[in-house]
Enzyme design. Structure first.
Site, PDB file in Angstrom:
ATOM      1  CE1 TYR A  69      -3.118   3.070   0.773  1.00  0.00           C
ATOM      2  CE2 TYR A  69      -1.666   3.470   2.645  1.00  0.00           C
ATOM      3  CZ  TYR A  69      -2.681   3.892   1.790  1.00  0.00           C
ATOM      4  OH  TYR A  69      -3.221   5.137   1.960  1.00  0.00           O
ATOM      5  N   GLY A  76      -5.175   5.879   0.136  1.00  0.00           N
ATOM      6  CA  GLY A  76      -6.521   5.905   0.680  1.00  0.00           C
ATOM      7  C   GLY A  76      -7.432   4.924  -0.038  1.00  0.00           C
ATOM      8  NE  ARG A 295     -13.749  26.300  52.906  1.00  0.00           N
ATOM      9  CZ  ARG A 295     -15.020  25.929  53.088  1.00  0.00           C
ATOM     10  NH1 ARG A 295     -15.312  24.674  53.454  1.00  0.00           N
ATOM     11  NH2 ARG A 295     -16.006  26.780  52.918  1.00  0.00           N
ATOM     12  CG  ASN A 430      -9.588   4.702   3.276  1.00  0.00           C
ATOM     13  OD1 ASN A 430      -9.698   3.508   3.527  1.00  0.00           O
ATOM     14  ND2 ASN A 430      -8.444   5.360   3.397  1.00  0.00           N
ATOM     15  CD  GLN A 431      -8.273  10.001   5.750  1.00  0.00           C
ATOM     16  OE1 GLN A 431      -8.583  11.006   6.366  1.00  0.00           O
ATOM     17  NE2 GLN A 431      -7.292   9.989   4.868  1.00  0.00           N
TER      18      GLN A 431
END
Length: 523
Positions: A69, A76, A295, A430-431
């Site tokens: 790839y 992608g 406090r 793809n994403q």
């Protein structure tokens, strides 16, 4: 007067940091980014051979017509598209070219140096299939202070910081712009002046440079350092405010805090005890209960102190990881496709960090509101005005400063919406699930800037309150530690008598705070 430097920021190291794939710390990255430490690539044969083996394995795959790839395919969702052998050398350039669409402001020189450093650390792990020559080029950028001009916007945090990191890849190849010793110039001109030819990316090197979490992690390094310092500064400002308000210093009793043993919270209480010289609680405290903003200060600041270790763990693990895709196992003869570019851990740190920091702003803003209000400040002048009685009606002291601090606090609180939950589906689905880590980091840095502004305003006013309190006949002696710190502050800005425009002083204070310029407690 020379202002001592805080140990968080470290000091200039005489020996360069040698990168050989071993873990580095957040402080290491910060020192390199700020120009306080040099970097060298290890010359050890085993390290260089490990790097070379990954690249050689990829070369063999290409000769055997292996499918990898981003090396023999498109990117992608285009991974099903095989790239002809004749175009493989062109493929890395295509990757950084079409990602050259970043917008927004550009990263500072220090942040850009951190990006280069973080990417270099990851590639030195030896499983990204890059060459030693590429690592040497990255070291060269740092050594010569030639760093890419990187737009902030355009990353969704998976597949890593593709768009901003494309500017690093392009610069190595002689394109786009760099900061050359702080000046923005064309990369080609700078390389030519140094007699350095543009680099030719090998098959996977474009992807290895861009497909990672270097930008979000680099920004996270700065966010962590600034947060560490702000927690300490908020503690010191609280001690000043307690004294100025004639508060009860015994709210921070050691036995009291032993009953709720969060380590960071107890550390804050201990620092306040030391600052206020209140080692143990008498049977009857001078005032039973102060308001929560003093406090409960250890309970607010303590959240940051207790979160720092796990924020560090997440960031340093990411920093020292191989987070591109695919990874190369030359020993096992494998190409491993996965999703290590996903920046979820960084996003989670940045989202939680900005929330904790916004609470520091809220705490200091509430303390400042008490200091300026004659109904609650136990005998101090209204708005902490230092004007003479005859001029009191004309002068307004810190009235507008408190308004500004409230505005900055409100903006910081507004920005605490977590970025990581706003995942988008991108790149043809793809994403389809992304981290938003870089946006989260940018948000965190904006929140930190606002918190630092509130801290500057609160510190300026608290010093005024301390001096006004110490002049009163019934005032307790000012503890030596606070007195010494007040002297350091007064070397930077004077007390407020007649009203004056405080913007220049506040801007100077913001710069000193961001640079972590005062020593505050032990590291």
């Amino acid at each position: 007067m020379t202002i001592p430097h805080d140990p968080v920021a470290g000091s200039t190291a005489s020996e360069p940091l040698t990168l050989d794939g071993s873990p580095v710390t957040l402080e290491d990255v910060l020192a390199v980014a700020e120009g306080r430490r040099r970097v060298a690539l290890s010359t050890a044969p085993d390290f260089r051979e490990r790097i070379a083996r990954g690249n050689a394995f990829l070369e063999r795959l290409l000769e055997e017509d292996g499918v990898v790839y981003g090396v023999t395919t498109g990117y992608g969702d285009s991974c099903t598209r095989e790239v002809p052998a004749s175009d493989l050398e062109q493929l890395p350039r295509q990757l950084y070219t079409f990602h050259g669409c970043g917008l927004g402001e550009v990263l500072s020189v220090e942040a850009a140096r951190a990006v280069v450093m973080v990417r270099l650390v990851s590639l030195c792990r030896g499983v990204s299939g890059v060459s030693v020559e590429l690592l040497e080029r990255l070291v060269w950028l740092l050594e010569h202070d030639v760093v890419p001009v990187i737009p902030e916007e355009g990353s969704v945090g998976a597949s890593g910081d593709l768009t901003p990191l494309s500017y690093l890849a392009a610069v190595l190849c002689g394109e786009r712009d760099v900061f050359d010793r702080g000046q923005r110039r064309a990369t080609a001109e700078v390389l030519a002046e140094h007699g350095l030819a543009p680099y030719r990316l090998k098959p996977k090197e474009g992807l290895a440079l861009m497909n990672g979490t270097a930008v979000m992690t680099a920004l996270g390094v700065f966010a962590f350092a600034r947060t560490t310092y702000l927690a300490r500064l908020a503690t010191r400002i609280t001690a000043l405010s307690v004294y100025a308000l004639d508060g009860n210093p015994y709210h921070f009793d050691a036995d009291l805090f032993a009953a709720k043993p969060h380590p960071g919270q107890n550390r804050v209480a201990e620092r306040l005890r030391d600052d206020l010289h209140a080692p143990s609680t008498p049977r009857n405290s001078p005032r039973l209960q102060d308001r929560y903003s003093t406090r409960c200060a250890p309970h607010v600041i303590g959240v940051v102190e207790d979160a720092l270790p796990w924020w560090r763990q997440f960031l340093e693990t990411e920093l020292n990881s191989a987070n591109d895709n695919p990874l190369i196992d030359a020993e096992g003869g494998k190409v491993m496709h996965g999703g290590h570019f996903y920046g979820g851990h960084v996003a989670f740190v940045m989202d939680s960090l900005k929330q904790a920091n916004a609470n520091l702003a809220d705490l200091l803003d509430r303390q400042l509101a008490l200091l300026v209000d004659a109904r609650f400040n136990h005998g101090l002048p209204s708005n902490l005005s230092g004007a003479t009685p005859e001029r009191a009606s004309l002068n307004h002291g810190y009235k507008a400063v408190q308004i500004g601090a409230s505005a900055w606090t409100a903006e910081a609180l507004k920005l605490t919406m977590p970025a990581s939950v706003f995942s988008r589906s991108t790149e043809c689905h793809n994403q389809d699930k992304v981290s938003m880590g870089t946006i989260a980091a940018r948000d965190a840095l904006r929140v930190l800037t606002l918190v630092e502004q509130v801290a500057a305003a609160s510190l300026h006013a608290a010093c005024q309150g301390v001096e006004l309190r110490s002049r009163l006949a019934d005032a307790a002696p000012l503890p030596q530690g606070l007195a010494s710190f007040l002297d350091v502050c007064r070397s930077t800005f004077p007390a407020l008598g007649e009203d004056r425009a405080l913007e220049p002083e506040l801007r100077t204070l913001c710069g000193l705070i961001r640079q972590r310029r005062w020593s505050l407690y032990d590291a």
